[in-house]
Design a protein around this motif. Structure first.
Motif, PDB file in Angstrom:
ATOM      1  N   GLN A  55       0.818  -1.220   0.000  1.00 58.30           N
ATOM      2  CA  GLN A  55       0.000   0.000   0.000  1.00 58.30           C
ATOM      3  C   GLN A  55       0.851   1.269   0.000  1.00 58.30           C
ATOM      4  OE1 GLN A  55      -2.582  -0.785   3.402  1.00 58.30           O
ATOM      5  NE2 GLN A  55      -4.280  -1.368   2.060  1.00 58.30           N
ATOM      6  N   SER A  56       2.120   1.124   0.383  1.00 59.63           N
ATOM      7  CA  SER A  56       3.008   2.294   0.392  1.00 59.63           C
ATOM      8  C   SER A  56       3.507   2.659  -1.011  1.00 59.63           C
ATOM      9  CB  SER A  56       4.208   2.037   1.314  1.00 59.63           C
ATOM     10  OG  SER A  56       5.083   1.075   0.737  1.00 59.63           O
ATOM     11  N   LEU A  57       3.245   1.792  -2.007  1.00 65.52           N
ATOM     12  CA  LEU A  57       3.660   2.088  -3.378  1.00 65.52           C
ATOM     13  C   LEU A  57       2.804   3.225  -3.928  1.00 65.52           C
ATOM     14  CD1 LEU A  57       4.072  -1.588  -4.667  1.00 65.52           C
ATOM     15  CD2 LEU A  57       5.917   0.077  -4.344  1.00 65.52           C
ATOM     16  N   ASN A  58       3.458   4.263  -4.354  1.00 68.78           N
ATOM     17  CA  ASN A  58       2.766   5.473  -4.795  1.00 68.78           C
ATOM     18  C   ASN A  58       2.022   5.244  -6.113  1.00 68.78           C
ATOM     19  OD1 ASN A  58       2.052   8.087  -4.328  1.00 68.78           O
ATOM     20  ND2 ASN A  58       3.798   8.967  -5.409  1.00 68.78           N
ATOM     21  N   GLY A  59       0.773   5.719  -6.182  1.00 74.99           N
ATOM     22  CA  GLY A  59       0.020   5.673  -7.432  1.00 74.99           C
ATOM     23  C   GLY A  59      -0.843   4.439  -7.621  1.00 74.99           C
ATOM     24  N   TYR A  60      -0.856   3.544  -6.620  1.00 71.51           N
ATOM     25  CA  TYR A  60      -1.650   2.309  -6.722  1.00 71.51           C
ATOM     26  C   TYR A  60      -2.735   2.258  -5.647  1.00 71.51           C
ATOM     27  CZ  TYR A  60       2.016   0.287  -9.725  1.00 71.51           C
ATOM     28  OH  TYR A  60       2.910   0.043 -10.736  1.00 71.51           O
ATOM     29  N   THR A  61      -3.852   1.629  -5.984  1.00 72.68           N
ATOM     30  CA  THR A  61      -4.847   1.243  -4.995  1.00 72.68           C
ATOM     31  C   THR A  61      -4.716  -0.263  -4.793  1.00 72.68           C
ATOM     32  OG1 THR A  61      -6.367   3.012  -5.613  1.00 72.68           O
ATOM     33  CG2 THR A  61      -7.308   1.134  -4.437  1.00 72.68           C
ATOM     34  N   VAL A  62      -4.698  -0.698  -3.539  1.00 71.24           N
ATOM     35  CA  VAL A  62      -4.415  -2.101  -3.221  1.00 71.24           C
ATOM     36  C   VAL A  62      -5.599  -2.737  -2.480  1.00 71.24           C
ATOM     37  CG1 VAL A  62      -2.856  -3.662  -1.970  1.00 71.24           C
ATOM     38  CG2 VAL A  62      -1.926  -1.634  -3.119  1.00 71.24           C
ATOM     39  N   LYS A  63      -6.003  -3.919  -2.941  1.00 69.96           N
ATOM     40  CA  LYS A  63      -7.063  -4.704  -2.301  1.00 69.96           C
ATOM     41  C   LYS A  63      -6.561  -6.136  -2.104  1.00 69.96           C
ATOM     42  CE  LYS A  63     -10.100  -1.297  -3.372  1.00 69.96           C
ATOM     43  NZ  LYS A  63     -10.737  -0.427  -2.364  1.00 69.96           N
ATOM     44  N   PHE A  64      -7.238  -6.900  -1.251  1.00 71.31           N
ATOM     45  CA  PHE A  64      -6.845  -8.304  -1.101  1.00 71.31           C
ATOM     46  C   PHE A  64      -8.073  -9.182  -0.885  1.00 71.31           C
ATOM     47  CE2 PHE A  64      -7.139  -7.096   3.348  1.00 71.31           C
ATOM     48  CZ  PHE A  64      -7.587  -8.246   3.991  1.00 71.31           C
ATOM     49  N   LYS A  65      -7.856 -10.500  -1.038  1.00 72.70           N
ATOM     50  CA  LYS A  65      -8.951 -11.461  -0.856  1.00 72.70           C
ATOM     51  C   LYS A  65      -8.367 -12.854  -0.628  1.00 72.70           C
ATOM     52  CE  LYS A  65     -13.352 -12.940  -1.399  1.00 72.70           C
ATOM     53  NZ  LYS A  65     -14.461 -12.525  -0.533  1.00 72.70           N
ATOM     54  N   LEU A  66      -8.977 -13.592   0.291  1.00 69.59           N
ATOM     55  CA  LEU A  66      -8.687 -15.015   0.421  1.00 69.59           C
ATOM     56  C   LEU A  66      -9.630 -15.730  -0.535  1.00 69.59           C
ATOM     57  CD1 LEU A  66      -7.296 -17.436   1.884  1.00 69.59           C
ATOM     58  CD2 LEU A  66      -9.253 -17.428   3.455  1.00 69.59           C
ATOM     59  N   VAL A  67      -9.090 -16.327  -1.592  1.00 66.22           N
ATOM     60  CA  VAL A  67      -9.927 -17.031  -2.562  1.00 66.22           C
ATOM     61  C   VAL A  67      -9.696 -18.534  -2.435  1.00 66.22           C
ATOM     62  CG1 VAL A  67      -9.794 -15.089  -4.174  1.00 66.22           C
ATOM     63  CG2 VAL A  67      -8.248 -17.039  -4.472  1.00 66.22           C
ATOM     64  N   HIS A  68     -10.637 -19.309  -2.962  1.00 64.37           N
ATOM     65  CA  HIS A  68     -10.515 -20.770  -2.994  1.00 64.37           C
ATOM     66  C   HIS A  68     -10.541 -21.199  -4.456  1.00 64.37           C
ATOM     67  CE1 HIS A  68     -11.808 -19.955   1.118  1.00 64.37           C
ATOM     68  NE2 HIS A  68     -11.233 -21.102   1.439  1.00 64.37           N
ATOM     69  N   ALA A  69      -9.541 -21.985  -4.843  1.00 66.76           N
ATOM     70  CA  ALA A  69      -9.396 -22.367  -6.246  1.00 66.76           C
ATOM     71  C   ALA A  69     -10.631 -23.081  -6.779  1.00 66.76           C
ATOM     72  CB  ALA A  69      -8.148 -23.239  -6.419  1.00 66.76           C
ATOM     73  N   LYS A  70     -11.342 -23.828  -5.905  1.00 65.97           N
ATOM     74  CA  LYS A  70     -12.531 -24.565  -6.357  1.00 65.97           C
ATOM     75  C   LYS A  70     -13.596 -23.624  -6.917  1.00 65.97           C
ATOM     76  CE  LYS A  70     -14.855 -24.696  -1.832  1.00 65.97           C
ATOM     77  NZ  LYS A  70     -15.362 -25.558  -0.743  1.00 65.97           N
ATOM     78  N   ASP A  71     -13.592 -22.382  -6.462  1.00 68.47           N
ATOM     79  CA  ASP A  71     -14.578 -21.411  -6.937  1.00 68.47           C
ATOM     80  C   ASP A  71     -14.269 -20.908  -8.345  1.00 68.47           C
ATOM     81  OD1 ASP A  71     -16.057 -21.491  -4.551  1.00 68.47           O
ATOM     82  OD2 ASP A  71     -14.741 -20.014  -3.607  1.00 68.47           O
ATOM     83  N   TYR A  72     -13.137 -21.338  -8.894  1.00 74.51           N
ATOM     84  CA  TYR A  72     -12.732 -20.919 -10.240  1.00 74.51           C
ATOM     85  C   TYR A  72     -12.461 -22.122 -11.148  1.00 74.51           C
ATOM     86  CZ  TYR A  72     -12.459 -16.387  -7.997  1.00 74.51           C
ATOM     87  OH  TYR A  72     -12.784 -15.244  -7.303  1.00 74.51           O
ATOM     88  N   GLY A  73     -13.169 -23.236 -10.877  1.00 72.19           N
ATOM     89  CA  GLY A  73     -13.112 -24.376 -11.777  1.00 72.19           C
ATOM     90  C   GLY A  73     -11.990 -25.363 -11.542  1.00 72.19           C
ATOM     91  N   VAL A  74     -11.333 -25.291 -10.372  1.00 67.06           N
ATOM     92  CA  VAL A  74     -10.201 -26.167 -10.072  1.00 67.06           C
ATOM     93  C   VAL A  74     -10.667 -27.318  -9.171  1.00 67.06           C
ATOM     94  CG1 VAL A  74      -7.898 -26.285  -9.015  1.00 67.06           C
ATOM     95  CG2 VAL A  74      -8.596 -24.222 -10.261  1.00 67.06           C
ATOM     96  N   PRO A  75     -10.264 -28.588  -9.473  1.00 67.79           N
ATOM     97  CA  PRO A  75     -10.728 -29.718  -8.667  1.00 67.79           C
ATOM     98  C   PRO A  75      -9.976 -29.903  -7.354  1.00 67.79           C
ATOM     99  CG  PRO A  75      -9.362 -30.509 -10.466  1.00 67.79           C
ATOM    100  CD  PRO A  75      -9.496 -29.023 -10.657  1.00 67.79           C
ATOM    101  N   GLN A  76      -9.866 -28.852  -6.589  1.00 66.88           N
ATOM    102  CA  GLN A  76      -9.351 -28.904  -5.215  1.00 66.88           C
ATOM    103  C   GLN A  76      -9.725 -27.604  -4.525  1.00 66.88           C
ATOM    104  OE1 GLN A  76      -5.089 -28.339  -4.576  1.00 66.88           O
ATOM    105  NE2 GLN A  76      -4.752 -28.429  -6.770  1.00 66.88           N
ATOM    106  N   ASN A  77      -9.663 -27.599  -3.216  1.00 67.63           N
ATOM    107  CA  ASN A  77     -10.088 -26.437  -2.441  1.00 67.63           C
ATOM    108  C   ASN A  77      -9.074 -25.296  -2.571  1.00 67.63           C
ATOM    109  OD1 ASN A  77     -11.537 -24.860  -0.614  1.00 67.63           O
ATOM    110  ND2 ASN A  77     -10.461 -25.706   1.151  1.00 67.63           N
TER     111      ASN A  77
END
Length: 416
Positions: free
Chosen positions: A169-191
């Motif tokens: 977030q200290s990098l100038n000129g950027y907006t920063v977001k984050f997320k805990l995602v699970h691969a299974k929610d994007y078509g991957v056969p594992q959590n």
């Protein structure tokens, strides 16, 4: 050589799961960094025909520590301009080594504080790389354990992730977001839970959001689901005549589903049918007692009978079909964590690769497996080098399908 595709650089690239997904989404790799020689070789051998420049030492490196100086960035920009006509890069992504934050890493930390592990500070080097190259988007990826990790036993839970977030977030000129995602929610056969931190240059963000959640803010793609059952992942490569210690070198059957057709299609468009050569379907040479234990697990729906129980970390039976909550497993770097649902053995390298959605044409360099200090290192003895055999390369990778969905979303952001 000129390139009109959106571009990216992959740091700590491993064997190339995230990169391959980005490439499938339409991105062009300009430069790659990976410390381990076997993982880097895996990355390069799968790209030498399509992206031959990566073999040139100007466009790959082993140690990011060698990259964090002005001379390196001057040379990289000159080389990119000479090769591609521009030193601009659209995306910089990377997943710094995470042994110190993962459950496995904690088990093996030899009581050394995380602040003493050099690999746990590589996020700072990645942030500096972003600062110097100024991509339009950057993506930091790591394990779920990072969210609760602390620098030492007296520290506060989550303090390491806060330091990571503060750094980006200290990098100038950027907006920063984050997320805990699970691969299974994007078509991957594992959590496979993963922490993703995304930074986007302020001048290309169309819709501002105060939400720190990267999906809600539009920095990461919405969930799509669509994961296959393991029966679909494995069924076309199950060899009824397999032998312990042996190998299946040709496909025993034709693909039976669209998913299997896609995973068996080469970049040229050729579909590998029955009788076509296949790789990495080599079977562990389990002793008779282990074979009996695995068969008993299959017969008992995963329950290990008392006569086979040990104090050692116990294997889990891979389910033929997922339950109501979907994929419940996460492939690790340990080859013997799981047992095949239909055969009394651990999964092959190719089967693990499929669970990570690597296509069957993808090759892996190095040893099949290894163990002990060679795989884990010993921080107390200042042994930080680790062998990275094929199972470990695959276990450490970002699933290709997850990488592709992220890449497609970044493409929308860049072209909207």
């Amino acid at each position: 050589m000129t390139n009109n595709s959106p571009t990216f650089i992959d740091l700590f690239a491993g064997c190339g799961g995230l990169s391959l997904g980005m490439e499938q989404a339409g991105f062009y790799p300009l430069y790659v960094n990976e410390l381990n020689k076997d993982a880097l070789e895996t990355y390069l051998i799968n790209r030498e025909e399509i992206y031959p420049h990566l073999r040139n030492s100007n466009f790959h490196s082993n140690d990011i520590k060698e990259c964090i100086n002005d001379k390196f960035f001057t040379n990289l920009k000159l080389n990119l301009k000479k090769e591609f006509g521009s030193s601009d890069v659209d995306v910089v992504c990377g997943g710094p080594p995470c042994q110190g934050f993962s459950g496995i890493g904690i088990r093996r930390s030899y009581s050394v504080d995380k602040e003493q592990l050099p690999s746990n500070h590589l996020f700072q080097d990645m942030a500096y790389f972003v600062f110097k190259m100024k991509p339009k988007i950057f993506l930091f990826e790591n394990v779920e354990g990072l969210l609760s990790a602390k620098w030492n036993k007296d520290g506060q839970k989550g303090e390491i992730f806060q330091d990571v977030l503060d750094t980006f977030q200290s990098l100038n000129g950027y907006t920063v977001k984050f997320k805990l995602v699970h691969a299974k929610d994007y078509g991957v056969p594992q959590n496979r839970p993963r922490v993703l931190v995304v930074g986007i240059k302020n001048n290309i963000i169309k819709t501002k959001s105060d939400d720190i959640d990267a999906v809600n803010a539009g920095f990461l793609p919405e969930m799509i689901g669509g994961y296959p059952h393991l029966e679909e992942v494995f069924s076309d490569i199950i060899d009824k005549d397999f032998e312990y210690g042996g190998e299946t070198t040709i496909y025993p059957s034709n693909p039976q589903t669209i998913w299997q057709e896609e995973i068996r299609t080469k970049p040229s468009g050729e579909l590998m049918g029955k009788g076509h050569s296949m790789t990495e379907q080599e079977y562990s040479n389990h002793n008779p007692k282990t074979q009996a234990k695995f068969q008993a697990m299959i017969n008992n729906r995963g329950v290990i009978p008392d006569e086979f129980k040990t104090k050692k970390f116990a294997q889990r039976l891979l389910p033929k079909k997922w339950g109501n909550k979907g994929p419940s497993i996460t492939i690790t770097s340990l080859a013997d964590d799981f047992v095949h649902y239909a055969q009394a053995r651990t999964p092959t390298v190719r089967e693990c690769a499929r669970m990570q959605t690597f296509p069957d044409w993808y090759k892996f360099a190095g040893k099949r497996t290894t163990g002990g200090i060679r795989r884990a290192g010993n921080p107390r003895e200042n042994i930080f080098d680790r062998e990275v055999p094929k199972y470990t390369q695959i276990g450490n990778a970002v699933p290709v399908k997850l990488g592709k969905e992220i890449g497609l979303h970044f493409l929308k952001i860049l072209t909207q």
